[in-house]
Design a protein around this motif. Structure first.
Motif, PDB file in Angstrom:
ATOM      1  N   SER A  74       0.849  -1.183   0.000  1.00 15.85           N
ATOM      2  CA  SER A  74       0.000   0.000   0.000  1.00 15.85           C
ATOM      3  C   SER A  74       0.885   1.234   0.000  1.00 15.85           C
ATOM      4  O   SER A  74       1.740   1.368   0.860  1.00 15.85           O
ATOM      5  CB  SER A  74      -0.878  -0.022   1.253  1.00 15.85           C
ATOM      6  OG  SER A  74      -1.675   1.131   1.330  1.00 15.85           O
ATOM      7  N   ILE A 148      -4.973  -1.588  -7.231  1.00 14.62           N
ATOM      8  CA  ILE A 148      -4.970  -1.815  -8.685  1.00 14.62           C
ATOM      9  C   ILE A 148      -4.084  -0.748  -9.329  1.00 14.62           C
ATOM     10  O   ILE A 148      -4.265   0.451  -9.095  1.00 14.62           O
ATOM     11  CB  ILE A 148      -6.410  -1.701  -9.254  1.00 14.62           C
ATOM     12  CG1 ILE A 148      -7.301  -2.828  -8.727  1.00 14.62           C
ATOM     13  CG2 ILE A 148      -6.395  -1.633 -10.781  1.00 14.62           C
ATOM     14  CD1 ILE A 148      -7.114  -4.157  -9.416  1.00 14.62           C
ATOM     15  N   HIS A 178      -9.262   3.121  -7.444  1.00 12.87           N
ATOM     16  CA  HIS A 178     -10.020   4.366  -7.541  1.00 12.87           C
ATOM     17  C   HIS A 178     -11.437   4.054  -8.033  1.00 12.87           C
ATOM     18  O   HIS A 178     -12.416   4.453  -7.421  1.00 12.87           O
ATOM     19  CB  HIS A 178      -9.296   5.322  -8.481  1.00 12.87           C
ATOM     20  CG  HIS A 178     -10.046   6.569  -8.738  1.00 12.87           C
ATOM     21  ND1 HIS A 178     -10.284   7.492  -7.749  1.00 12.87           N
ATOM     22  CD2 HIS A 178     -10.639   7.042  -9.853  1.00 12.87           C
ATOM     23  CE1 HIS A 178     -10.994   8.483  -8.265  1.00 12.87           C
ATOM     24  NE2 HIS A 178     -11.221   8.228  -9.529  1.00 12.87           N
ATOM     25  N   SER A 179     -11.533   3.300  -9.116  1.00  6.61           N
ATOM     26  CA  SER A 179     -12.857   2.988  -9.666  1.00  6.61           C
ATOM     27  C   SER A 179     -12.917   1.623 -10.352  1.00  6.61           C
ATOM     28  O   SER A 179     -13.991   1.044 -10.487  1.00  6.61           O
ATOM     29  CB  SER A 179     -13.280   4.066 -10.667  1.00  6.61           C
ATOM     30  OG  SER A 179     -12.297   4.177 -11.673  1.00  6.61           O
TER      31      SER A 179
HETATM   32  C1  LIG Z   1       0.466   3.645 -10.827  1.00 11.89           C
HETATM   33  C2  LIG Z   1      -0.985   3.648 -10.437  1.00 11.89           C
HETATM   34  C3  LIG Z   1      -1.931   3.090 -11.294  1.00 11.89           C
HETATM   35  C4  LIG Z   1      -3.284   3.077 -10.940  1.00 11.89           C
HETATM   36  N1  LIG Z   1      -4.186   2.484 -11.797  1.00 11.89           N
HETATM   37  C5  LIG Z   1      -5.499   2.446 -11.449  1.00 11.89           C
HETATM   38  C6  LIG Z   1      -6.457   1.810 -12.285  1.00 11.89           C
HETATM   39  O1  LIG Z   1      -6.142   1.232 -13.331  1.00 11.89           O
HETATM   40  N2  LIG Z   1      -7.764   1.841 -11.893  1.00 11.89           N
HETATM   41  C7  LIG Z   1      -8.182   2.441 -10.732  1.00 11.89           C
HETATM   42  O2  LIG Z   1      -9.367   2.438 -10.452  1.00 11.89           O
HETATM   43  N3  LIG Z   1      -7.275   3.016  -9.901  1.00 11.89           N
HETATM   44  C8  LIG Z   1      -5.962   3.031 -10.225  1.00 11.89           C
HETATM   45  N4  LIG Z   1      -5.051   3.602  -9.363  1.00 11.89           N
HETATM   46  C9  LIG Z   1      -5.522   4.113  -8.061  1.00 11.89           C
HETATM   47  C10 LIG Z   1      -5.276   3.118  -6.939  1.00 11.89           C
HETATM   48  O3  LIG Z   1      -5.673   1.804  -7.292  1.00 11.89           O
HETATM   49  C11 LIG Z   1      -6.073   3.480  -5.674  1.00 11.89           C
HETATM   50  O4  LIG Z   1      -5.840   4.818  -5.332  1.00 11.89           O
HETATM   51  C12 LIG Z   1      -5.720   2.545  -4.540  1.00 11.89           C
HETATM   52  O5  LIG Z   1      -6.800   2.478  -3.625  1.00 11.89           O
HETATM   53  C13 LIG Z   1      -4.462   2.969  -3.794  1.00 11.89           C
HETATM   54  O6  LIG Z   1      -4.190   2.065  -2.771  1.00 11.89           O
HETATM   55  P1  LIG Z   1      -3.091   2.340  -1.647  1.00 11.89           P
HETATM   56  O7  LIG Z   1      -3.488   3.628  -0.957  1.00 11.89           O
HETATM   57  O8  LIG Z   1      -3.200   1.167  -0.737  1.00 11.89           O
HETATM   58  O9  LIG Z   1      -1.765   2.450  -2.318  1.00 11.89           O
HETATM   59  C14 LIG Z   1      -3.699   3.626  -9.701  1.00 11.89           C
HETATM   60  C15 LIG Z   1      -2.737   4.180  -8.832  1.00 11.89           C
HETATM   61  C16 LIG Z   1      -1.389   4.191  -9.193  1.00 11.89           C
HETATM   62  C17 LIG Z   1      -0.381   4.770  -8.237  1.00 11.89           C
END
Ligand SMILES: Cc1cc2nc3c(=O)[nH]c(=O)nc-3n(C[C@H](O)[C@H](O)[C@H](O)COP(=O)(O)O)c2cc1C
Length: 224
Positions: A74, A148, A178-179
């Motif tokens: 995370s 993701i 995110h979504s």
């Molecule tokens: C490099 C990167 C790629 C991401 N790609 C996606 C994505 O394809 N779809 C999505 O919904 N969110 C995407 N996100 C958002 C993260 O999945 C989301 O903010 C997640 O909850 C972060 O988790 P964490 O706070 O545990 O790191 C991406 C974030 C990063 C940093």
């Protein structure tokens, strides 16, 4: 963001409820040396419980012998909260995957051609992990939580899965995003592990998912 310094600073910030769970305080990759001690404690507790419930059937007894480890990666804390809830609910140990080279904000800025973008573009990328799980053999159920990244698990999850022998274990993937939905991100991990791994269906949660929701999910999939 995902730096080792951040990880150790965070230890002092964790809520009381987390440090009450077995191993909940082990949030850094480097800091799981005392897990063996905790597992002894847990073993004793398990034995006590078994005596109390003697005669209630083998199936229940088998459930009680199960020892779970909650693993998570995370960078901005979203997945971490859920992992901590799961560890709390299960009384499980918890292990944070920490990158040897911490991810900076710049690394994480997606669609900028930065580090995370590059890694996700390359299915063979295997970012190094700092630290390790000392007694993986002692666990039979591994929950693994990740954000993701471009529709997939971050490549460091592949590094983790290729670092241990998970033969005969159950792996329970979960993610935040995110979504996006979980998509093929969990199923795509199967090829990295031996065929004898039993994979639970992966589950995606949104940011801010409650402890109750995590508890309900663990109940529904039969590991609580
Ligand atoms: C490099 C990167 C790629 C991401 N790609 C996606 C994505 O394809 N779809 C999505 O919904 N969110 C995407 N996100 C958002 C993260 O999945 C989301 O903010 C997640 O909850 C972060 O988790 P964490 O706070 O545990 O790191 C991406 C974030 C990063 C940093």
């Amino acid at each position: 963001a995902c730096s080792r310094t951040d990880a150790s600073e965070r230890q002092g910030e964790q809520p009381d409820s987390v440090s009450e769970s077995d191993g909940g305080q082990d949030s850094t990759g480097d800091n799981i040396a005392d897990m063996a001690e905790q597992s002894d404690e847990q073993q004793n507790m398990t034995e006590d419980t078994e005596q109390e419930t003697e005669g209630q059937g083998k199936e229940q007894q088998a459930d009680m012998d199960t020892k779970a480890l909650v693993v998570y990666f995370s960078c901005t804390g979203t997945t971490r909260s859920l992992a901590e809830y799961a560890a709390e609910v299960l009384g499980a140990d918890i292990y944070e995957i920490v990158a040897e080279e911490p991810y900076t904000e710049e690394d994480l800025a997606y669609y900028t051609g930065g580090r995370a973008d590059h890694e996700q573009d390359d299915p063979n990328a295997r970012p190094a992990i700092a630290g390790n799980v000392e007694d993986m053999d002692g666990y039979d159920t591994i929950l693994i939580g990740y954000p993701i990244w471009h529709g997939q698990a971050p490549r460091i999850i592949s590094t983790f899965l290729e670092s241990y022998d998970f033969s005969g274990k159950t792996i329970v993937p979960f993610c935040t995003s995110h979504s996006s939905g979980i998509g093929s991100s969990a199923v795509d991990l199967h090829a990295l592990c031996p065929d004898s791994v039993e994979w639970a269906e992966g589950m995606r949660f949104e940011a801010g998912t409650s402890r109750d929701t995590i508890e309900e999910w663990l109940g529904n999939i039969g590991i609580k």
